[in-house]
Design a protein around this motif. Structure first.
Motif, PDB file in Angstrom:
ATOM      1  N   SER A 109      -2.711  10.513  -3.589  1.00 14.00           N
ATOM      2  CA  SER A 109      -1.305  10.122  -3.699  1.00 14.00           C
ATOM      3  C   SER A 109      -0.460  11.283  -4.220  1.00 14.00           C
ATOM      4  CB  SER A 109      -1.168   8.915  -4.628  1.00 14.00           C
ATOM      5  OG  SER A 109      -1.883   7.810  -4.138  1.00 14.00           O
ATOM      6  N   LEU A 119       5.558   4.649   2.520  1.00 18.29           N
ATOM      7  CA  LEU A 119       4.371   4.730   3.368  1.00 18.29           C
ATOM      8  C   LEU A 119       3.123   4.873   2.499  1.00 18.29           C
ATOM      9  CD1 LEU A 119       5.287   7.038   6.396  1.00 18.29           C
ATOM     10  CD2 LEU A 119       5.174   4.551   6.334  1.00 18.29           C
ATOM     11  N   LEU A 120       3.257   5.670   1.449  1.00 17.31           N
ATOM     12  CA  LEU A 120       2.149   5.844   0.515  1.00 17.31           C
ATOM     13  C   LEU A 120       1.776   4.510  -0.116  1.00 17.31           C
ATOM     14  CD1 LEU A 120       0.230   7.578  -1.221  1.00 17.31           C
ATOM     15  CD2 LEU A 120       2.134   7.931  -2.794  1.00 17.31           C
ATOM     16  N   THR A 176       2.230   1.561   1.095  1.00 18.07           N
ATOM     17  CA  THR A 176       1.573   0.742   2.116  1.00 18.07           C
ATOM     18  C   THR A 176       0.100   1.109   2.217  1.00 18.07           C
ATOM     19  OG1 THR A 176       3.626   0.519   3.385  1.00 18.07           O
ATOM     20  CG2 THR A 176       1.552   0.150   4.570  1.00 18.07           C
ATOM     21  N   ARG A 177      -0.166   2.413   2.249  1.00 14.26           N
ATOM     22  CA  ARG A 177      -1.548   2.874   2.374  1.00 14.26           C
ATOM     23  C   ARG A 177      -2.385   2.489   1.158  1.00 14.26           C
ATOM     24  NH1 ARG A 177      -2.810   9.194   2.277  1.00 14.26           N
ATOM     25  NH2 ARG A 177      -2.722   8.757   0.046  1.00 14.26           N
ATOM     26  N   LYS A 211       0.292  10.307  10.308  1.00 16.15           N
ATOM     27  CA  LYS A 211      -0.806  10.458   9.360  1.00 16.15           C
ATOM     28  C   LYS A 211      -1.278   9.091   8.857  1.00 16.15           C
ATOM     29  CE  LYS A 211      -2.092  13.953   7.807  1.00 16.15           C
ATOM     30  NZ  LYS A 211      -3.226  14.813   8.241  1.00 16.15           N
ATOM     31  N   LEU A 212      -0.338   8.181   8.631  1.00 20.77           N
ATOM     32  CA  LEU A 212      -0.693   6.836   8.183  1.00 20.77           C
ATOM     33  C   LEU A 212      -1.530   6.130   9.253  1.00 20.77           C
ATOM     34  CD1 LEU A 212      -0.363   4.541   6.081  1.00 20.77           C
ATOM     35  CD2 LEU A 212       1.673   3.827   7.350  1.00 20.77           C
ATOM     36  N   SER A 238      -5.028   7.546   9.327  1.00 20.51           N
ATOM     37  CA  SER A 238      -5.870   7.113   8.212  1.00 20.51           C
ATOM     38  C   SER A 238      -6.428   5.716   8.464  1.00 20.51           C
ATOM     39  CB  SER A 238      -5.084   7.143   6.895  1.00 20.51           C
ATOM     40  OG  SER A 238      -4.097   6.131   6.853  1.00 20.51           O
ATOM     41  N   TYR A 239      -5.639   4.840   9.082  1.00 26.57           N
ATOM     42  CA  TYR A 239      -6.127   3.504   9.427  1.00 26.57           C
ATOM     43  C   TYR A 239      -7.179   3.594  10.527  1.00 26.57           C
ATOM     44  CZ  TYR A 239      -3.109   0.497   6.638  1.00 26.57           C
ATOM     45  OH  TYR A 239      -2.514  -0.176   5.603  1.00 26.57           O
TER      46      TYR A 239
END
Length: 577
Positions: free
Chosen positions: A279, A326-327, A329-330, A363-364, A367-368
């Motif tokens: 993060s 977005l962070l 959310t991740r 990027k999000l 990562s998923y």
């Protein structure tokens, strides 16, 4: 695995609406609608459905009618999931997140000369990324395990050192259920046999490991839970012997049986520490040269603290807040698939920040995808989707909200796509797509070469076709050709200018010497004709439409612009000024 429909009742601008959407996972779904359609009503509905039931605030009820029942439902893979004031079937299947601007006005109250003076400022509220985690040390006594191996105590690895790697402990936490299973009889008997044989062997640590591996490697391979844990240890066990990895598995089993809470916290802290560092790295990518957001562990929570909004440009503020959301959310989603609505954040970013924001989204998604999970990113916007092409989002699709029955006619399709054909290029430009008082006839080319009606091959017949499409548009009477409407507005603006010109010479100059509508209107103003501002501003709309040779099938984007009531009012003034 698509979300095919969204149904909303009694939330903000929607009394009852059903939207066909076809949202795909691990893809950016760009939901396009004009201002005033109700995009924020959609985001409000999903924002109200993040808990165990649909919790719609009174101010967000349709017409603020607090007695009306609000509902949200989606169709996912053929199944309808309902959320209302009693239940929420959506969050049983999905995590739900919504990102929208959340800038709050505040006021400081300093005293000046004995008087309290309110000093307003903007504040970006902190984002909560979840609870902190206390660092835990493993309760590990290496001598306990050395005593098991007698004279070969040298083969016993130091678990606290060998498992110091946070990546290893994070993955061990992910397989803690398999570690727990190692306490079953079949695993305990295998470990007991391996320890007894190891005690009796002679040689170096490496040679002993080779002998044990030869006898037990096949057995480990055939026991699923043991193989799962063993493979994780081997993956990060650079320099380990086979026996090191096997004994570490035994130690993990023993620690799980003796003090599982301590083992779990020790492994879990590695997960927390890695995510916290990830993060901080993410925030570091977003931060500017001197204006920064900071991640702090405060009162048992991990918070992203923002600078005073007034110290940021609008673009910096929006991009920083968007990236940090977005962070969140991740970092705050479970293993369930995620629905993420982004409410018009992109509509106010400049080109450079648009690229950066799309990079964050890509990027999000990645990562998923790497984790084998799904995220449905739904970007609510009024922007033309062509605005997003060629940027960072490789996988995207456009969904037009509301009525998209407007279709380009065959006449306008061929006129625009083939306008550079030498057989009619000059005639089209001078007499059809711009105003000319003469009724020019190229009906043979229209009909024989392109199969279009002959009546449209006469310029004034073509103007009549444009007028009919315009009337359908303003009457909201069924489908119409948005390209024809744009052509009609341009032709009429030029006609109004032409009839105001007094001399034949100046009219001839207007028709033959001025190329393009902007040039014609500039000439009109140069001879004293006052051209309304709306005529000039509308050039953004009609020029965009009439020069879309390679994107003529994107007529829905033009149609959505034409549905804007303010734009329609401007057009009505411009065609008869």
């Amino acid at each position: 695995m698509v979300i095919s429909k969204i149904h909303i009742e009694n939330i903000r601008g929607f009394e009852k609406v059903s939207l066909t959407v076809n949202l795909r996972p691990n893809c950016t779904n760009i939901l396009v609608a004009p201002n005033g359609f109700g995009k924020s009503s959609i985001s409000t509905a999903f924002n109200s459905a993040r808990g165990s039931k649909l919790n719609v605030d009174e101010k967000d009820k349709h017409k603020k009618n607090d007695t009306a029942l609000s509902t949200l439902s989606i169709e996912h893979d053929g199944n309808t999931l309902l959320a209302n004031s009693v239940t929420n079937e959506i969050t049983k299947i999905f995590d739900v997140h919504v990102i929208k601007s959340n800038i709050e006005p505040k006021a400081k109250l300093p005293k000046i000369n004995g008087y309290t003076v309110a000093k307003p400022y903007l504040e970006i509220p902190s984002l909560d990324l979840g609870p902190t985690s206390e660092k835990e040390k493993i309760k590990f006594d290496i001598n306990k395990y050395r005593s098991l191996f007698g004279a070969n105590a040298k083969v016993v690895p130091n678990l606290a050192v060998k498992c110091d790697d946070e990546h290893l402990r994070s993955e061990l936490f992910n397989v803690i259920a398999s570690i727990d299973k190692l306490g079953q009889t079949r695993f305990c008997e295998l470990f007991k046999e391996m320890i007894e044989i190891t005690r009796e062997l002679a040689g170096t640590k490496a040679s002993i490991s080779d002998k044990v591996e030869a006898q037990f490697a096949g057995k480990v391979e055939r026991l699923p839970h043991l193989k799962t844990v063993f493979d994780v240890v081997v993956k990060y066990g650079q320099g380990n012997t086979w026996l090191d990895s096997a004994i570490i598995c035994y130690m993990l089993m023993d620690l799980s049986m003796c003090d599982r809470p301590n083992l779990k916290k020790w492994l879990q802290y590695a997960v927390y520490s890695r995510r916290l560092q990830s993060s901080k790295d993410f925030i570091g990518d977003i931060n500017g040269a001197w204006v920064t957001a900071q991640i702090k562990e405060t009162r048992g929570r991990v918070l992203v603290n923002f600078p005073d909004a007034s110290s940021l440009s609008n673009g910096q503020r929006d991009l920083l807040y968007f990236g940090c959301n977005l962070l969140r959310t991740r970092e705050t989603t479970s293993t369930k698939p995620c629905i993420l609505f982004i409410d018009e954040v992109f509509d106010y970013l400049d080109d450079a920040n648009i690229v950066v924001a799309q990079y964050f989204m890509s990027k999000l998604i990645e990562s998923y995808r790497v984790d084998g999970r799904q995220i449905y990113i739904c970007l609510l916007t009024h922007l033309d989707p062509l605005y997003f092409k060629g940027y960072a989002l490789k996988r995207q699709q456009t969904v037009y909200l509301g009525d998209t029955s407007q279709k380009v006619s065959e006449t306008m399709r061929k006129v625009i796509a083939q306008r550079d054909d030498p057989s009619w290029a000059i005639d089209l430009s001078r007499h059809f797509l711009h105003y000319h008082p003469d009724d020019h006839d190229i009906s043979e080319i229209f009909n024989a070469k392109y199969g279009l009606p002959k009546k449209y091959g006469r310029s004034h017949g073509f103007y009549e076709f444009l007028r009919e499409e315009w009337e359908k548009c303003v009457a909201s009477n069924g489908g119409y050709d948005p390209f024809a409407v744009c052509a009609y507005v341009r032709v009429q603006i030029e006609r109004c200018a032409y009839v105001k010109i007094q001399t034949l010479q100046e009219r001839e100059t207007f028709l033959t010497k001025c190329n393009g509508t902007a040039s014609k209107l500039e000439f009109a103003e140069s001879i004293g004709i006052r051209v309304p501002e709306a005529c000039l501003l509308l050039g953004v709309v009609y020029n965009d439409a009439l020069h879309r040779k390679g994107a003529i099938d994107q007529c829905s984007t033009i149609a959505l612009k034409l549905r804007n009531l303010g734009l329609q009012s401007m057009m009505k003034q411009a065609i008869n000024w």
